[in-house]
Design an enzyme around this catalytic site. Sequence first.
Site, short mmCIF file in Angstrom:
data_model
loop_
_atom_site.label_atom_id
_atom_site.label_comp_id
_atom_site.label_asym_id
_atom_site.label_seq_id
_atom_site.Cartn_x
_atom_site.Cartn_y
_atom_site.Cartn_z
N CYS A 117 44.66 -1.71 17.87
CA CYS A 117 43.63 -1.44 17.07
C CYS A 117 43.48 -2.35 15.81
CB CYS A 117 42.96 -0.34 16.22
SG CYS A 117 43.01 1.18 17.34
N ILE A 330 44.08 1.43 1.34
CA ILE A 330 44.66 1.67 2.72
C ILE A 330 44.89 -0.42 3.96
CG2 ILE A 330 46.19 2.01 4.80
CD1 ILE A 330 47.16 3.28 2.04
#
Length: 421
Positions: A117, A330
Amino acid sequence: MDKLIITGGARLDGEIRISGAKNSALPILAATLLCDGPVTVGNLPHLHDITTMIELFGRMGIEPVIDEKLSVEIDPRTIKTLIAPYELVKTMRASILVLGPMVARFGEAEVALPGGCAIGSRPVDLHIRGLEAMGAVIDVEGGYIKAKAPEGGLRGAHFFFDTVSVTGTENIMMAAALAKGRSVLQNAAREPEVVDLANFLNAMGAKVSGAGTDTITIDGVERLGSAFYKVMPDRIETGTYLVAAAVTGGRVKVKDTDPTILEAVLEKLREAGAEITCGEDWIELNMHGKRPKAVNVRTAPYPAFPTDMQAQFISLNAIAEGTGAVIETIFENRFMHVYELHRMGAHIQVEGNTAIVTGIETLKGAPVMATDLRASASLVISALVAQGDTLIDRIYHIDRGYECIEEKLQMLGAKIRRVPG
């Protein structure tokens, strides 16, 4: 390229079984390379990344034996090459996880820089620095990480992670299992998947303690032996189906899961108005036909709210009563799904790392495109509740993390089908 067509409006109702956790299965498969006998890993999910990892072993000369329940037996003694080639590694970031085990067990490794990803920078430097602290000599050249253990093998080390890294913690923990002496990993990731890997290593005879805290201690052993191990349930798949039930006002029971690894998510679902009951290995969510209330969410390392559930809660807030803020701490670049949800009529404003979502009563079906694994899940959830048909393109992202998603949703009453591209 396959697409999904979803006709919204059906209230989800029923029971489904949760698959094994991909984010646990991949490091556990990598850890089988440490063993000097056959190892069997059970409860593997039928997913592209798992198939790629097994294919990578085949390329190295290991012949995995797979049964119909997708348990796999791996005997790393037949390994012929210590290279993880680019054409396999490019599709899967988790391939970096074979680096630590190969250097520890065979003294060298050559692993292509990974793909997967496109979320944030996700650097591999922590993996490299951790192995260097154990004495490995590492060069990055031509798109490959080339690592060699010192004479006499890796040595135990004290290593501090300057940012919390799940795969970094896993890689160094695996390497330390066969290193000489004691290793102490500080600011280690606390995720349940890290604990699952530690339990697997210990099942093979490793001496790992402290997993699940921010300090993990590993006393290196000379060899690891055969074992059978069952991968833990997927907490993100569990959470995704619970959110889908909440968004549609439905009732869903998820089985073969573990409520204790999902507490931050369950708390937010209760806040949204869901009635939740739990057993030892099941969770039931019932909305009693009500529309959810908007909730504020802030992602942070475990045991706080997981970044991999952020996109799903944006979808929940998009049709909820009120306004909710979703703060992503994050990864950068993790709001790509927002622009696709705008096409369905969602009211979302992105300011830096925060998405402000004002719920509306109905979304409208539209052609949309999956941009990454969890973003694609949010599009599926929104499509389930939208008026009319939604066509989701690039669903190979979904197939990387969700086993049989359309079959499971059909079992719950969703109108969803896969069409070839």
